[in-house]
Enzyme design. Structure first.
Site, PDB file in Angstrom:
ATOM      1  N   HIS A 105       0.814  -1.226   0.000  1.00 20.00           N
ATOM      2  CA  HIS A 105       0.000   0.000   0.000  1.00 20.00           C
ATOM      3  C   HIS A 105       0.846   1.274   0.000  1.00 20.00           C
ATOM      4  O   HIS A 105       0.314   2.360   0.195  1.00 20.00           O
ATOM      5  CB  HIS A 105      -0.942   0.023   1.204  1.00 20.00           C
TER       6      HIS A 105
ATOM      7  N   CYS B 266       6.510  19.052  -5.725  1.00 19.22           N
ATOM      8  CA  CYS B 266       7.622  18.274  -6.280  1.00 19.22           C
ATOM      9  C   CYS B 266       8.913  19.101  -6.278  1.00 19.22           C
ATOM     10  O   CYS B 266       8.920  20.234  -6.741  1.00 19.22           O
ATOM     11  CB  CYS B 266       7.249  17.858  -7.698  1.00 19.22           C
TER      12      CYS B 266
ATOM     13  N   ASN C 129      -4.931 -12.549  15.502  1.00 17.09           N
ATOM     14  CA  ASN C 129      -5.862 -11.411  15.579  1.00 17.09           C
ATOM     15  C   ASN C 129      -6.720 -11.611  16.830  1.00 17.09           C
ATOM     16  O   ASN C 129      -7.194 -12.720  17.069  1.00 17.09           O
ATOM     17  CB  ASN C 129      -6.749 -11.397  14.317  1.00 17.09           C
TER      18      ASN C 129
END
Ligand code: NAD
Ligand code: ZN
Length: 246
Positions: A118, A147, A213
């Protein structure tokens, strides 16, 4: 935690180990998951900000949100879960860490073989010349970020909701997973499809799949083992069991 005996045996015999991590592994470092407690910023949900449309509409707002999240990530330290994964990279013959996280904590913990599917919150990408570069300013000096080469607006180098993944990175992940003995899937809800698909590929090719989890997820019904608990506790316990057997 009492681990199933056959799980420890399988881990002991494993040579090629893949790990897929999600936001849950960084929760104990104080980085909130999107859907858990503390996941909201002002009145916004992540799904309203982490999209190309949101950025087009209001790049300042989206950059402010990233600025806030970068502040949290900068203060966070790798937790015992991250640190054990760095030890595992040295321990197993072959190892690859595939992460959905953008916080950079796996790199800070010492892992080197990382696919950040990601992207990374410490990178920006020019919307015009496409230059990708690192930016560690906290807080950001100027928003929106521009930039350094062409002064056009830059965006976070992140895969947003509705955007495509980098095909080369996915190919690399597939390639490794299709030959892995073990896949650990840690702290991911599986609301995003990719971890589910990657887990299924590994499983079809004979891997033992292990979820860590504290809650049930979209992966719980697919995996061979579900270890219910926080990764910062379960991972060190599990790894000490393996090491002690050798
Ligand atoms: P997610 O979909 O990966 O879900 C988080 C999962 O972690 C849940 O299933 C939860 O039960 C589990 N969890 C919570 N605490 C845990 C713990 N201590 N140990 C193990 N598991 C735990 O994450 P999301 O928050 O819904 O975000 C989706 C995507 O957004 C991520 O894949 C990522 O790209 C991005 N995101 C990244 C970060 C980060 O870089 N740290 C944080 C938030 C969101
Ligand atoms: Zn540029």
């Amino acid at each position: 935690m009492q681990f199933p005996e056959n799980l420890i045996q399988i881990l002991n015999a494993a040579k090629r180990v893949a790990v897929i991590t999600g936001a849950g592994i960084s929760q104990e470092s104080g980085v909130p998951t999107f859907r858990g407690e503390g996941g909201l910023w002002k009145q916004f949900r992540a799904e309203e900000l982490a999209t190309p449309e949101a950025f087009q509409r209001n790049p300042v707002l989206v950059w402010e949100w990233y600025d806030y999240r970068r502040g949290i990530c900068q203060k966070a330290e790798p937790n015992p879960g991250h640190l054990v994964l760095a030890e595992m990279e040295n321990y197993f013959e072959e190892f690859l860490l595939i992460t959905q996280n953008v916080d950079g904590l796996h790199g800070r913990a010492g892992n080197r073989k990382i696919l950040e599917i990601h992207g990374n919150i410490w990178k920006a990408r020019c919307t015009v010349c496409r230059k990708i570069y690192e930016n560690f300013e906290v807080p950001l000096i100027k928003i929106p970020v521009r930039c350094p080469d062409c002064d056009s607006i830059a965006r976070p180098h992140i895969v947003w909701f509705g955007e495509n993944y980098d095909t080369e990175i996915l190919w690399e992940a597939n390639e490794f997973l299709s030959k892995s003995d073990i896949v650990l899937i840690i702290g991911t809800s599986g609301m995003v499809q990719i971890p589910v698909q990657l887990t299924e590929i590994a499983k079809r090719n004979g891997a033992t799949t292990i979820e860590i989890n504290p809650e049930k997820s979209h992966l719980t019904n697919i995996v061979s083992f579900h270890l219910e608990g926080k990764s910062g506790i379960i991972l060190p316990e599990l790894f000490s069991m393996i090491r002690n057997r050798k």
